[in-house]
Enzyme design. Structure first.
Site, PDB file in Angstrom:
ATOM      1  CG  HIS A 177       5.480  -9.080   0.537  1.00 51.85           C
ATOM      2  ND1 HIS A 177       6.546  -8.895  -0.351  1.00 51.85           N
ATOM      3  CD2 HIS A 177       5.290  -8.240   1.099  1.00 51.85           C
ATOM      4  CE1 HIS A 177       6.887  -7.740  -0.240  1.00 51.85           C
ATOM      5  NE2 HIS A 177       6.172  -7.254   0.841  1.00 51.85           N
ATOM      6  CD1 TRP A 235       3.309  -4.884  -4.453  1.00 51.78           C
ATOM      7  CD2 TRP A 235       2.148  -4.531  -6.203  1.00 51.78           C
ATOM      8  NE1 TRP A 235       3.246  -3.740  -4.453  1.00 51.78           N
ATOM      9  CE2 TRP A 235       2.359  -3.315  -5.576  1.00 51.78           C
ATOM     10  CE3 TRP A 235       1.340  -4.766  -7.328  1.00 51.78           C
ATOM     11  CZ2 TRP A 235       1.834  -2.194  -6.051  1.00 51.78           C
ATOM     12  CZ3 TRP A 235       0.889  -3.438  -7.964  1.00 51.78           C
ATOM     13  CH2 TRP A 235       1.195  -2.105  -7.180  1.00 51.78           C
ATOM     14  CB  SER A 259       8.904  -5.241   1.545  1.00 45.78           C
ATOM     15  OG  SER A 259       8.024  -5.043   0.769  1.00 45.78           O
ATOM     16  CE  LYS A 279       9.999  -0.766  -2.261  1.00 48.25           C
ATOM     17  NZ  LYS A 279       9.810  -1.752  -2.908  1.00 48.25           N
TER      18      LYS A 279
HETATM   19  C1  GCU Z   1       3.937  -2.000  -0.879  1.00 48.64           C
HETATM   20  C2  GCU Z   1       4.601  -1.534  -1.967  1.00 48.64           C
HETATM   21  C3  GCU Z   1       5.999  -2.221  -2.182  1.00 48.64           C
HETATM   22  C4  GCU Z   1       6.575  -2.389  -0.923  1.00 48.64           C
HETATM   23  C5  GCU Z   1       5.844  -3.029  -0.047  1.00 48.64           C
HETATM   24  C6  GCU Z   1       6.161  -3.471   1.438  1.00 48.64           C
HETATM   25  O1  GCU Z   1       3.214  -3.142  -1.384  1.00 48.64           O
HETATM   26  O2  GCU Z   1       3.853  -1.304  -3.196  1.00 48.64           O
HETATM   27  O3  GCU Z   1       6.976  -1.496  -3.195  1.00 48.64           O
HETATM   28  O4  GCU Z   1       7.695  -3.178  -1.125  1.00 48.64           O
HETATM   29  O5  GCU Z   1       4.476  -2.374   0.232  1.00 48.64           O
HETATM   30  O6  GCU Z   1       7.082  -2.753   1.868  1.00 48.64           O
HETATM   31  O7  GCU Z   1       5.726  -4.198   2.008  1.00 48.64           O
END
Ligand code: GCU
Length: 413
Positions: free
Chosen positions: A393, A343, A252, A256
């Site tokens: 997720h 998402w 997540s 990144k």
């Molecule tokens: C939120 C955010 C995402 C990210 C996620 C996470 O949903 O919008 O961009 O990847 O958190 O880190 O769990």
């Protein structure tokens, strides 16, 4: 509107309808700013790759501090048998600013006990503190050097958090296959909340007289990625670890981060992004799931100030996220998606990996073998790897099984 909106504007709503995605044109990773097309590996390395890195520095993740001159670390627990004797646990304190009075991160390592010689490593930051990744009672409970943020660190630094993230780390599976697992608490480097900057490592690297962030300075994701490189600095000193075979991974927001760490630091031999979505593997120009405006509004401390300028003009970005993946080339990169994680735009994650293929091919690899997005549970393990699994997720045992197969294939061991 989601909680945490701060700019007083209404971010473009997330779209979940393929028919509304619309047309978009991705920048060509092999087309240089001067209009020339990259024809050779040497041109990619010498010109285009540094040019793309600078673009991501300037417009998105920011410029990070360089590698510190000194590396101070101390192994605090050594050879503690863990996981029913299958692994040795090691905890290492790594000071981040060259002085032991300053900030430190604590790296937790599991090494297979039966290892013959240095072992490859899977390294990633964790969300809940090192004690969250395994119920092992020997792991020190995270006490960060930072002031707790609103409900963030304070709630995590308790015994109640032990083992809470265990399913996401699969320490036994990893060590049984002969690899080491390494992790640190991301809040050791930058506390993940809107006021986290002051307690992060970033102000320690301000230039003389600097008191605030410049528009192209690094921010939380840059700081977490920098922390990953510091963990690798340590690994280069630890003779039990094969620092030439370190896979950097994350889930997540930390997916990144893993991509950005692997893009910048070519010592990482494999890069793995799990459900990284917007600002990670997913294409920003594809209007599906989270948008730049949404992420910058909910999490303004993740990317640099310049990136906010693209909230409503994604088409004018001089790159898209396939070029972040291309920066990893020719090293193996793996993108993992989850079906219910809309998402994060699974299709946009795949298309981005696929769009990095021309760079991987130019550099002599097999790139992304799949022509179309593979079906659920049909992993692709070419130099650009990809899978989509059922479920939410998260990081699951299925994801780890694929990461391990991918590591074994590309490391040849
Ligand atoms: C939120 C955010 C995402 C990210 C996620 C996470 O949903 O919008 O961009 O990847 O958190 O880190 O769990």
């Amino acid at each position: 509107m989601a909680a945490g909106l701060v700019f007083g504007q209404s971010p473009r709503d997330a779209n979940y309808d393929e028919s509304k995605v619309g047309a978009y044109r991705l920048p060509n990773p092999l087309l240089m700013a001067n209009g020339q097309t990259v024809q050779t590996a040497a041109q990619w390395r010498g010109q285009r790759r540094p040019e793309i890195l600078r673009l991501f520095n300037n417009h998105m993740y920011g410029k990070s501090a360089p590698k510190p001159d000194r590396l101070d670390y101390e192994v605090t627990t050594r050879a503690a048998r863990a996981l029913d004797g299958a692994a040795n646990r090691r905890e290492v304190t790594i000071w981040l600013t060259g002085k032991k009075s300053g900030p430190a991160m604590r790296l937790l390592l599991y090494l297979p006990t039966n290892a013959k010689g240095p072992v490859p490593v899977f390294l990633g930051p964790n969300f809940g503190g090192n004690h969250a990744i395994n119920a092992d009672p020997g792991i020190t409970i995270a006490k960060t050097w930072m002031r707790p943020g609103p409900g963030v660190e304070a709630s995590k630094a308790t015994a109640a958090g032990r083992g809470k993230e265990a399913s996401r780390w699969q320490a036994e599976m990893v060590t049984k296959q002969g690899y080491a697992l390494a992790t640190f608490y991301y809040g050791d480097v930058f506390p993940d909340h809107k006021d986290g900057l002051a307690d992060s490592i970033i102000p320690h690297f301000y230039r003389p007289g600097q008191t605030a962030q410049e528009p192209d300075d690094w921010n939380a994701i840059g700081a977490w990625a920098w922390g990953l490189s510091r963990a690798l600095d340590y690994m280069e000193k630890d003779k039990d670890l094969d620092a030439k075979r370190v896979a950097v991974l994350g889930h997540s927001r930390l997916g990144k981060t893993a991509l950005w760490a692997g893009a910048q630091d070519e010592r990482f031999s494999i890069v793995i992004s799990n459900d990284s979505g917007e600002g990670g593997a997913a294409l920003s120009r594809r209007y599906f799931g989270e948008t730049i405006e949404r992420i910058n509004t909910s999490f303004p401390w993740w990317f640099n100030k310049n990136y906010k300028g693209y909230n409503q003009r994604v088409d004018s970005l001089p790159f898209d996220q396939h070029m972040l993946i291309a920066l990893v080339a020719p090293r193996p990169v793996y993108v993992a998606s989850a079906q219910e994680d809309q998402w994060a735009d699974p299709r946009g994650e795949f298309l981005s990996a696929k769009a990095a293929d021309p760079v991987y091919r130019l550099l002599g690899t097999d790139g992304m073998a799949a022509k179309e997005m593979p079906a659920i549970h049909q992993p692709v393990h070419s130099t650009i790897g990809y899978h989509i699994r059922t479920g939410k997720h998260d990081v699951t045992a299925y994801d780890w099984e694929q990461f391990l197969v991918f590591g074994k294939k590309h490391w040849g061991r």
